[in-house]
Write an enzyme that holds these catalytic residues in place. Sequence first.
Site, PDB file in Angstrom:
ATOM      1  N   ARG A 121       0.815  -1.231   0.000  1.00  0.00           N
ATOM      2  CA  ARG A 121       0.000   0.000   0.000  1.00  0.00           C
ATOM      3  C   ARG A 121       0.844   1.275   0.000  1.00  0.00           C
ATOM      4  NH1 ARG A 121      -3.145  -3.032   3.747  1.00  0.00           N
ATOM      5  NH2 ARG A 121      -4.857  -4.053   2.637  1.00  0.00           N
ATOM      6  N   LYS A 143       2.478  11.654 -10.546  1.00  0.00           N
ATOM      7  CA  LYS A 143       1.638  10.774 -11.367  1.00  0.00           C
ATOM      8  C   LYS A 143       2.459   9.549 -11.747  1.00  0.00           C
ATOM      9  CE  LYS A 143      -1.691  13.835 -13.587  1.00  0.00           C
ATOM     10  NZ  LYS A 143      -2.159  14.399 -14.868  1.00  0.00           N
ATOM     11  N   GLU A 185       7.622  19.105 -24.171  1.00  0.00           N
ATOM     12  CA  GLU A 185       7.002  19.408 -22.871  1.00  0.00           C
ATOM     13  C   GLU A 185       7.513  20.750 -22.333  1.00  0.00           C
ATOM     14  OE1 GLU A 185       4.515  17.659 -21.804  1.00  0.00           O
ATOM     15  OE2 GLU A 185       4.814  15.498 -22.073  1.00  0.00           O
ATOM     16  N   LYS A 227       5.933  23.628 -13.104  1.00  0.00           N
ATOM     17  CA  LYS A 227       5.171  22.415 -12.771  1.00  0.00           C
ATOM     18  C   LYS A 227       4.956  22.327 -11.268  1.00  0.00           C
ATOM     19  CE  LYS A 227       4.163  17.652 -13.458  1.00  0.00           C
ATOM     20  NZ  LYS A 227       4.256  16.453 -14.241  1.00  0.00           N
ATOM     21  N   GLU A 237      -5.343  16.917  -9.516  1.00  0.00           N
ATOM     22  CA  GLU A 237      -6.014  17.325 -10.754  1.00  0.00           C
ATOM     23  C   GLU A 237      -7.532  17.452 -10.578  1.00  0.00           C
ATOM     24  OE1 GLU A 237      -4.022  15.920 -14.337  1.00  0.00           O
ATOM     25  OE2 GLU A 237      -5.981  15.753 -15.273  1.00  0.00           O
ATOM     26  N   ARG A 241      -4.604  21.619 -12.551  1.00  0.00           N
ATOM     27  CA  ARG A 241      -3.489  20.766 -12.996  1.00  0.00           C
ATOM     28  C   ARG A 241      -3.717  20.238 -14.408  1.00  0.00           C
ATOM     29  NH1 ARG A 241       0.104  16.096  -9.922  1.00  0.00           N
ATOM     30  NH2 ARG A 241       1.178  15.460 -11.819  1.00  0.00           N
ATOM     31  N   ASN A 245      -1.909  19.026 -19.270  1.00  0.00           N
ATOM     32  CA  ASN A 245      -2.281  18.053 -20.304  1.00  0.00           C
ATOM     33  C   ASN A 245      -2.543  18.711 -21.651  1.00  0.00           C
ATOM     34  OD1 ASN A 245      -3.099  15.024 -20.238  1.00  0.00           O
ATOM     35  ND2 ASN A 245      -3.033  15.735 -18.125  1.00  0.00           N
ATOM     36  N   HIS A 248      -2.425  16.788 -24.897  1.00  0.00           N
ATOM     37  CA  HIS A 248      -2.312  15.370 -24.556  1.00  0.00           C
ATOM     38  C   HIS A 248      -3.534  14.548 -24.944  1.00  0.00           C
ATOM     39  CE1 HIS A 248       1.231  16.745 -22.485  1.00  0.00           C
ATOM     40  NE2 HIS A 248       1.494  15.572 -21.954  1.00  0.00           N
ATOM     41  N   HIS A 252      -2.083  11.545 -26.702  1.00  0.00           N
ATOM     42  CA  HIS A 252      -2.271  10.171 -26.209  1.00  0.00           C
ATOM     43  C   HIS A 252      -3.006   9.331 -27.244  1.00  0.00           C
ATOM     44  CE1 HIS A 252      -1.853  11.240 -21.627  1.00  0.00           C
ATOM     45  NE2 HIS A 252      -0.695  11.137 -22.232  1.00  0.00           N
ATOM     46  N   HIS A 265       6.388  10.000 -27.023  1.00  0.00           N
ATOM     47  CA  HIS A 265       5.368  10.776 -26.307  1.00  0.00           C
ATOM     48  C   HIS A 265       5.467  12.268 -26.665  1.00  0.00           C
ATOM     49  CE1 HIS A 265       2.662  11.988 -23.100  1.00  0.00           C
ATOM     50  NE2 HIS A 265       3.590  12.810 -22.644  1.00  0.00           N
TER      51      HIS A 265
HETATM   52  P1  NAD Z   1      11.645   6.847 -22.067  1.00  0.00           P
HETATM   53  O1  NAD Z   1      11.551   6.639 -20.644  1.00  0.00           O
HETATM   54  O2  NAD Z   1      11.179   5.775 -22.985  1.00  0.00           O
HETATM   55  O3  NAD Z   1      13.155   7.216 -22.429  1.00  0.00           O
HETATM   56  C1  NAD Z   1      13.490   7.456 -23.756  1.00  0.00           C
HETATM   57  C2  NAD Z   1      14.680   6.596 -24.224  1.00  0.00           C
HETATM   58  O4  NAD Z   1      15.886   7.161 -23.748  1.00  0.00           O
HETATM   59  C3  NAD Z   1      14.637   5.166 -23.721  1.00  0.00           C
HETATM   60  O5  NAD Z   1      15.128   4.321 -24.721  1.00  0.00           O
HETATM   61  C4  NAD Z   1      15.613   5.210 -22.548  1.00  0.00           C
HETATM   62  O6  NAD Z   1      16.172   3.947 -22.251  1.00  0.00           O
HETATM   63  C5  NAD Z   1      16.649   6.165 -23.058  1.00  0.00           C
HETATM   64  N1  NAD Z   1      17.424   6.894 -22.068  1.00  0.00           N
HETATM   65  C6  NAD Z   1      16.985   7.408 -20.901  1.00  0.00           C
HETATM   66  N2  NAD Z   1      17.933   8.177 -20.350  1.00  0.00           N
HETATM   67  C7  NAD Z   1      18.998   8.118 -21.170  1.00  0.00           C
HETATM   68  C8  NAD Z   1      20.276   8.734 -21.149  1.00  0.00           C
HETATM   69  N3  NAD Z   1      20.621   9.608 -20.198  1.00  0.00           N
HETATM   70  N4  NAD Z   1      21.149   8.449 -22.134  1.00  0.00           N
HETATM   71  C9  NAD Z   1      20.765   7.606 -23.148  1.00  0.00           C
HETATM   72  N5  NAD Z   1      19.568   7.045 -23.253  1.00  0.00           N
HETATM   73  C10 NAD Z   1      18.692   7.309 -22.269  1.00  0.00           C
HETATM   74  O7  NAD Z   1      10.837   8.163 -22.526  1.00  0.00           O
HETATM   75  P2  NAD Z   1      10.625   9.578 -21.822  1.00  0.00           P
HETATM   76  O8  NAD Z   1      10.427  10.519 -22.936  1.00  0.00           O
HETATM   77  O9  NAD Z   1      11.644   9.864 -20.810  1.00  0.00           O
HETATM   78  O10 NAD Z   1       9.246   9.392 -21.040  1.00  0.00           O
HETATM   79  C11 NAD Z   1       8.038   9.176 -21.735  1.00  0.00           C
HETATM   80  C12 NAD Z   1       7.043   8.590 -20.774  1.00  0.00           C
HETATM   81  O11 NAD Z   1       6.786   9.529 -19.730  1.00  0.00           O
HETATM   82  C13 NAD Z   1       5.701   8.282 -21.413  1.00  0.00           C
HETATM   83  O12 NAD Z   1       5.286   7.014 -21.028  1.00  0.00           O
HETATM   84  C14 NAD Z   1       4.778   9.340 -20.835  1.00  0.00           C
HETATM   85  O13 NAD Z   1       3.450   8.893 -20.753  1.00  0.00           O
HETATM   86  C15 NAD Z   1       5.388   9.550 -19.494  1.00  0.00           C
HETATM   87  N6  NAD Z   1       5.058  10.849 -18.889  1.00  0.00           N
HETATM   88  C16 NAD Z   1       4.632  10.849 -17.598  1.00  0.00           C
HETATM   89  C17 NAD Z   1       4.353  12.036 -16.959  1.00  0.00           C
HETATM   90  C18 NAD Z   1       3.955  12.038 -15.514  1.00  0.00           C
HETATM   91  O14 NAD Z   1       3.542  13.094 -15.010  1.00  0.00           O
HETATM   92  N7  NAD Z   1       4.102  10.933 -14.810  1.00  0.00           N
HETATM   93  C19 NAD Z   1       4.504  13.256 -17.650  1.00  0.00           C
HETATM   94  C20 NAD Z   1       4.951  13.221 -18.963  1.00  0.00           C
HETATM   95  C21 NAD Z   1       5.229  12.011 -19.571  1.00  0.00           C
HETATM   96  N1  GLY Z   2       2.097  15.588 -17.140  1.00  0.00           N
HETATM   97  C1  GLY Z   2       0.818  15.963 -16.609  1.00  0.00           C
HETATM   98  C2  GLY Z   2       0.792  16.079 -15.140  1.00  0.00           C
HETATM   99  O1  GLY Z   2       1.762  15.806 -14.462  1.00  0.00           O
HETATM  100  O2  GLY Z   2      -0.205  16.453 -14.607  1.00  0.00           O
END
Ligand code: NAD
Ligand code: GLY
Length: 356
Positions: A121, A143, A185, A227, A237, A241, A245, A248, A252, A265
Amino acid sequence: MPTSATIEVSLGDRSYPIVIGQGLLDGGFELSPFIHGGDCLVVSNETVAPLYLDRLLPNLAGRDVSSLNLPDGESFKTVATMQTILDRLVSSGANRDTTVIALGGGVVGDIAGFAAACYMRGVAFIQVPTTLLAQVDSSVGGKTGVNHEMGKNLVGAFHQPQVVLIDTNTLDTLPERELRAGLAEVVKYGAICDPAFFEWLEENMPALLDKDAQALAHAIQRSCELKAAVVADDEREAGRRAILNFGHTFGHAIEHCLGYGEWLHGEAVAAGMIMAAELSGIEADATTRLRNLLASAGLPTTPPAIDSERWHDAMGMDKKVQQKQLRFVLLRTLGDAWITSDYDEGRLQALTGAGR
Ligand code: NAD
Ligand code: GLY
């Protein structure tokens, strides 16, 4: 000596710092004070761990550390992958004083954070983001979650980290396409709530693409400040918040319809922001500025071909939908966003072919 700036995410007893700087790995910032229990599990992936796992260990001196590497890619952002983290926690006898540490991009951070939210939990969680996108967005705000075959990020939880540790030197190894995706972003923040930052981005995009250290530091710090302020105002949200998005709902849908990982993304969000600007009906000049800025970052500004039924179904799974009504984040003008279900139906039809 490492340099750093700290931004506080103010959430009462869930408040935490975002520490940003160069050289914070290799022991440059001590994480032990944020680890209240004994052992830690570092969750990374097969790409990032060989680059940075050994360099994180000195930050965890005195702690019992084990690690787990996930397969790399958005297509692995699933309940099944999350289950492998839970399996490891159970099999290693981890209890409630375990800390899960995410080392990687947004995919690793979202999955590991969700596992930390679920295990017993909820156990403590630390974010060490290594992509630009994760440093400016996904590691902040709590998130966490995974995709479902019916839609993006449909399964998850709010679970705030204890600390976010951003060593901007990790961007040295980030592929150019991933850097560009992260810039989507960054542009988003200017578009939704900071016109001065938008102007700064218009002037500094070449420096950012060159990985100029000062420009990147400013972009990351300003994005995190913006942020942190939005999250502090509306952690779960209930209202404002949702402006984070922007783009998005369309983005998405693009990711889902093309298959996860086909468009990154940030790429999908870039095209989605132009669609949202067009749906907003703001002055043409503002949409042109947004399009030009995203294009200068090498990002797509038009969506891929998706048929209207698929747009309709994918947008219908958006988490902002209320009482079966789509809601969109729209712009009043550049730098001023709001969320509404009162959008122009004709414009949406023109953009996607999909109606109510
Ligand atoms: P990712 O995590 O897939 O990373 C992108 C690529 O870069 C991967 O192949 C990874 O292995 C590689 N990588 C990471 N760091 C590296 C480095 N320093 N050097 C070399 N390679 C490296 O993609 P992302 O763009 O970081 O994240 C996208 C994800 O984040 C999506 O799933 C999206 O939905 C999510 N997201 C979440 C939130 C949230 O608030 N939680 C907000 C925005 C996006
Ligand atoms: N990336 C959207 C949020 O964190 O609310």
